[in-house]
Design an enzyme around this catalytic site. Structure first.
Site, short mmCIF file in Angstrom:
data_model
loop_
_atom_site.label_atom_id
_atom_site.label_comp_id
_atom_site.label_asym_id
_atom_site.label_seq_id
_atom_site.Cartn_x
_atom_site.Cartn_y
_atom_site.Cartn_z
N GLU A 193 36.38 42.52 43.43
CA GLU A 193 37.54 43.12 42.74
C GLU A 193 37.42 44.61 43.20
O GLU A 193 36.24 45.31 43.26
CB GLU A 193 37.42 43.27 41.41
CG GLU A 193 38.60 43.87 40.63
CD GLU A 193 38.53 43.81 39.13
OE1 GLU A 193 39.61 44.15 38.46
OE2 GLU A 193 37.22 43.93 38.52
N GLY A 327 29.38 49.00 37.49
CA GLY A 327 28.39 48.78 36.28
C GLY A 327 28.14 47.22 36.08
O GLY A 327 27.04 46.97 36.13
N ASN A 331 33.07 37.91 37.17
CA ASN A 331 33.09 36.80 37.99
C ASN A 331 33.08 35.74 37.16
O ASN A 331 31.98 35.70 36.34
CB ASN A 331 32.15 36.65 38.87
CG ASN A 331 32.01 37.88 40.11
OD1 ASN A 331 33.01 38.45 40.52
ND2 ASN A 331 30.94 38.43 40.04
N GLU A 364 32.19 42.47 29.72
CA GLU A 364 32.21 41.20 30.52
C GLU A 364 32.70 39.82 30.37
O GLU A 364 33.40 39.14 30.86
CB GLU A 364 31.11 41.16 31.79
CG GLU A 364 30.78 42.62 32.22
CD GLU A 364 32.01 43.26 33.09
OE1 GLU A 364 32.87 42.68 33.40
OE2 GLU A 364 32.00 44.55 33.10
N HIS A 367 36.00 39.48 29.26
CA HIS A 367 37.04 39.26 30.32
C HIS A 367 37.00 37.60 30.79
O HIS A 367 38.18 37.23 31.56
CB HIS A 367 36.49 39.65 31.46
CG HIS A 367 36.86 41.10 32.03
ND1 HIS A 367 38.17 41.67 31.54
CD2 HIS A 367 36.12 42.59 32.03
CE1 HIS A 367 38.20 43.22 31.85
NE2 HIS A 367 37.14 43.45 32.00
N GLU A 386 41.38 45.66 31.87
CA GLU A 386 40.06 46.70 31.27
C GLU A 386 40.34 47.43 29.85
O GLU A 386 39.44 47.61 29.11
CB GLU A 386 39.95 47.77 32.38
CG GLU A 386 39.78 46.93 33.72
CD GLU A 386 38.45 46.16 33.81
OE1 GLU A 386 37.86 46.51 32.87
OE2 GLU A 386 38.40 45.46 34.69
#
Length: 914
Positions: A193, A327, A331, A364, A367, A386
């Site tokens: 990304e 940070g 994935n 994460e 996501h 985000e």
């Protein structure tokens, strides 16, 4: 992706470490739940779903020439094999891409960067056709030209290619690590990304061009090899290698593809639904993965329940990467992290580090649903990923660790951070047209993350949790495995709540800035109201208006809202029940706006601050608004400083974090004047009583007290408070000698405090501690402290150290930023250092967000017009396209500082003298 790990810009513009540093309808069955018979890519691909492209693409998106990939040929499935060479730092690959040809064409355009293609052919029922290969390096594309038109329908593109395992922390790259015996080795890792999958394989590298992937890695037989999915099969290969093939992925964007080859240990667990969770650590450090494992095992079921959608994959790996620019990166099924964002040492890690790891893991894993399962159509809608993840990470951490009082910390870490940046004329809207890849990194900033999360928080409050959860479930269910626009989210939340979500939120996402509400109390007998008017904060003559959800609390109900309304025009009125002694707007600091109270309303609130009748978020919000108004020239800075007297009984960590940040901004404003000593005396008087209350020793292990103790020691140490510095030296020497170990929570503050004496031997002792430790968290603590020295000799040593082989490329910014933030001399020398080493630094960070962070940390705290002009001139002569907005913001901050000092400098001096 977590990109707040490097630091945040406080009101002073200095680089400040962030804390080290969200109704069930029906369930969606887990995709790929049976791996004995995996679904084919055609089963995973939504049927008859036309590709949608943002309306923004029809507009001029960029000053640079840019064209999105044509849709005449689109991918459906990749079968890719990669063979990395960890000695030569190269890789070879071959792939077959199942494609759909929508119209007859001789050319196929896809993305490719830093890759050599040795062969390419199209295979279909009509036969094979070999392509001519032509690269367009500037556009990062490759064009395959065939002798005849490709027939409409399905076919395959077969390719062989090769590339470099680069050292730029993007694409398929190499990361250096040391074995337990000290041997230097390399692993191969990925960071795709936003637009770097094209550095690992030729592909359609746009988020809307989703496909499924079959990945095979050919690797040394003694190395760990990971990808998004579980291993399907393995076989030995000549030359001490093995071939590892993974299960087919769900349909997903290329930027979520990942593969890792290296040496790792891991700890393993399962969540309540049987999902396998592993945390991969450097060899010999398994225990440092236990905390993150515990967080992940709790987090997956939390999100499953919140969204009413199971985690879609059978496993989730979290892995610590030694060299990593961001940070962390989400994935799908294989989340990558900086070591400091994942590893927690049971003894040497601080409370701040644990909290940070919890937040990053929560971010994460969110996501995996919001971003991976449902993905933005184009980078214009980045905030959909985000902003939402940056809000719900707090919801998750609050669920796992209620003792953190994390929502109060949200106000400082995200709300205020976003307000500060969005008050600038060089800010941008949450949704900003994005074209060229150089522009994408510019919007991975506090607007997309922190303003995005703040307006989501305001929206959640406006429609209520039940409607919000229902809307989120419906949104994720309807658009699973597809791409969306912001409007799709508003539609789902509007339908669930029955409220005009789109109408309200468009005023917050489609233009930059925010309002300040000027309010005055109106008493008419027993009838009390608050008269309100809104204007664009910090921008003169702007006609912008917002739809503002307004709430208020009062002396009769300090903890809950007693009145609410929607301010739809320039002026409005809020009716308040009874006749309370005081009224405060924006209870809990949920609204994304500032409030300017009349003098009588503000005076009435001060006893509630002193007696702590107002909640911590409201005490924090009140003083931060006043300091921001002072900086913007809408009130007097001396009045904001006088307000601090009302905080004489304050013991809340987050309130003091905000107060100390605001006071630090004024300290830097006065740094080039004769008033620095008086400012230090003021800080001593303000914080010494707090230090007496919290003490040096921890008696109860309280998380927030530990954070407050570190904050106060650090602030007093930076202002050379004699008793604090003396005690810090004593404890530091005992730590170095082995007599007693400094608690992890105090190390960062003590390291900085002992360096203020400019003692060469202390500097050398810190570097010796740096060499001795293999815990990256400890190394970062030391790197962030080196700038506290204020002698030219030690500043020069710190800056030279930043570019040495001992400092990882990702961490150089910590050292330089530390030098710049601690003193005037350091700021001046660091600026000269940047100019002298510009070629090296630009080559290292070009095209990435670290360059923008570095520029902001070095340039934003100057206080003269001469410096502003110098910064402008330097970057005009040395362009940095990916940092253009950061450069403009830095110059704006300098000129804002100049105006602030000219306007209020004498009043501040008079206050300090008094």
């Amino acid at each position: 992706m977590w990109r707040r790990s490097v630091g945040v810009l406080g009101r002073s513009g200095a680089l400040i470490a962030r804390s080290a540093g969200r109704q069930a309808v029906r369930s969606v069955p887990r995709v790929l739940s049976s791996y004995a018979r995996p679904l084919s890519h055609t089963q995973l691909l939504p049927k008859a779903v036309p590709l949608r492209r943002s309306s923004q693409t029809a507009k001029k998106m960029s000053e640079k020439t840019f064209q999105r990939l044509p849709l005449n040929v689109v991918p459906k499935h990749y079968t890719v094999q990669l063979k990395p060479d960890l000695q030569a730092f190269t890789f070879t690959g071959e792939q077959t891409i199942n494609v759909s040809v929508a119209e007859p064409t001789k050319t196929v355009v896809l993305n490719s960067a830093d890759i050599t293609i040795s062969s390419a052919e199209f295979v279909s029922a009509a036969g094979n056709a070999v392509a001519e290969v032509a690269f367009q390096p500037k556009e990062e594309t490759v064009t395959l030209t065939f002798p005849e038109d490709l027939a409409v329908g399905d076919g395959q593109i077969k390719m062989t290619f090769a590339g470099e395992l680069n050292d730029k922390m993007k694409g398929f790259y190499r990361s250096k690590y040391a074995t337990p015996s000290g041997e230097e080795r390399y692993c191969a890792v990925t960071q795709f990304e936003a637009t770097d999958a094209r550095r690992a394989l030729p592909c359609w590298d746009e988020p809307a061009l989703k496909a499924t992937f079959d990945v095979t890695l050919v690797v040394p037989e003694d190395r760990v090899a990971l990808s998004n999915m579980p291993v399907k099969s393995e076989s030995k290969v000549d030359g001490g290698l093995r071939s590892v093939t993974y299960e087919t992925t769900p349909i997903m964007s290329t930027y979520l593809l990942a593969f890792i080859v290296g040496e790792y240990d891991y700890v393993e667990g399962k969540d309540a639904d049987g999902v396998v969770v592993r945390v991969y650590t450097p060899v010999g450090k398994k225990e440092q993965g236990e905390f993150a494992l515990d967080v992940a095992v709790k987090t997956l079921p939390f999100y499953k329940k919140y969204f009413d959608i199971p985690y879609p994959l059978p496993k989730i790996d979290l892995i610590a990467i030694a060299d990593f620019a961001a940070g962390a990166m989400e994935n799908w099924g294989l989340v990558t992290y900086r070591e400091t964002a994942l590893l927690v040492d049971p003894v040497q890690s601080s409370a701040a580090a644990r909290q940070w790891v919890a937040l990053v893991v929560g971010h994460e894993l969110a996501h995996q649903w919001f971003g991976n399962l449902v993905t933005m159509e184009w980078w214009t809608h980045l905030w959909l990923n985000e902003g939402f993840a940056s809000w719900i990470e707090y919801l998750c951490v609050d669920h796992c660790f209620p003792e953190y009082d994390i929502w109060t910390q949200f106000v400082t870490h995200d709300l205020i951070r976003a307000l500060e940046l969005d008050a600038m004329s060089n800010s941008h809207a949450i949704e900003v047209p994005v074209g060229h890849p150089d522009e994408i990194d510019e919007i991975f900033d506090a607007i997309s993350y922190s303003k995005g999360s703040s307006v989501i928080r305001m929206l959640h409050s406006y429609i209520g949790d039940e409607a919000f959860r229902t809307g989120m479930h419906n949104y994720l269910t309807k658009h699973a495995y597809k791409n969306t626009f912001t409007e799709d989210l508003w539609e789902a939340l509007g339908d669930a709540s029955g409220k005009p979500v789109a109408k309200v939120m468009q005023t917050w996402t489609e233009k930059m800035g925010f309002p300040v509400l000027e309010v005055e109390r109106d008493d008419q007998g027993s009838q009390v109201s608050v008269k309100m008017s809104q204007k664009h904060f910090g921008v003169d003559n702007s006609q912008s208006q917002w739809l503002v959800p307004v709430n208020a609390c009062s002396s009769e109900s300090p903890a809950t809202s007693i009145a609410s309304s929607m301010l739809e025009g320039k002026t409005g009125e809020l009716a308040v029940p009874n006749t309370p002694a005081w009224i405060k707007l924006n209870p809990g600091a949920v609204g994304f706006y500032r409030v300017k109270y009349s003098s009588s309303m503000l005076d009435a609130l001060l006893p509630a601050v002193r007696d702590q009748l107002l909640g911590s978020r409201d005490r924090l919000n009140l003083q931060d608004d006043l300091f921001a108004l002072a900086q913007a020239g809408q009130s007097n800075t001396a009045d904001a400083l006088r307000l601090t007297e009302a905080y004489c009984n304050e013991n809340d960590y987050t309130v003091w974090l905000s107060l100390s940040s605001n006071i630090a901004a004024i300290s830097k404003l006065l740094a080039y004047s004769e008033h620095t000593s008086a400012m230090s005396v003021f800080v001593h008087k303000l914080l010494a009583p707090v230090m007496e209350r919290v003490g040096w020793e921890s008696s109860d292990g309280n998380h927030l007290t530990a954070l407050l103790r570190s904050l106060v020691v650090g602030a007093l140490g930076s202002h050379k408070h004699p008793a604090t510095v003396e005690e810090a030296r004593r404890r530091f020497q005992a730590h170095v000698s082995g007599e007693s170990t400094l608690p992890a929570d105090l190390r960062a503050a003590v390291y900085s405090a002992v360096l203020t004496g400019n003692d060469v031997s202390t500097f050398d002792e810190l570097l010796a501690l740096f060499d001795k430790t293999d815990l990256h968290e400890e190394r970062v603590r030391i790197m962030r402290s080196l700038g506290a020295a204020s002698s030219r000799e030690l500043i020069d040593r710190a800056l030279q150290f930043s570019l040495s082989d001992k400092v990882r490329s990702q961490d150089t910014v910590f050292v330089i930023g530390s030098v710049s933030s601690h003193s005037c001399l350091g700021r001046d020398v660091a600026w000269d250092f940047l100019k002298d080493n510009w070629t090296v630094l630009y080559e290292r960070y070009q095209g990435g967000f670290l360059l923008a962070r570095l520029i902001s940390s070095l340039c934003s705290d100057f206080v003269t017009e001469e410096r502003a002009a110098e910064v402008e001139k330097f970057f005009a002569e040395n362009p940095a396209p990916a940092a253009n907005r950061a450069i403009k913001q830095s110059v704006e901050r300098i000129r804002r500082n100049v105006s602030w000092l000219e306007r209020d400098g004498e009043a501040i001096a008079n206050f300090l003298r008094s």
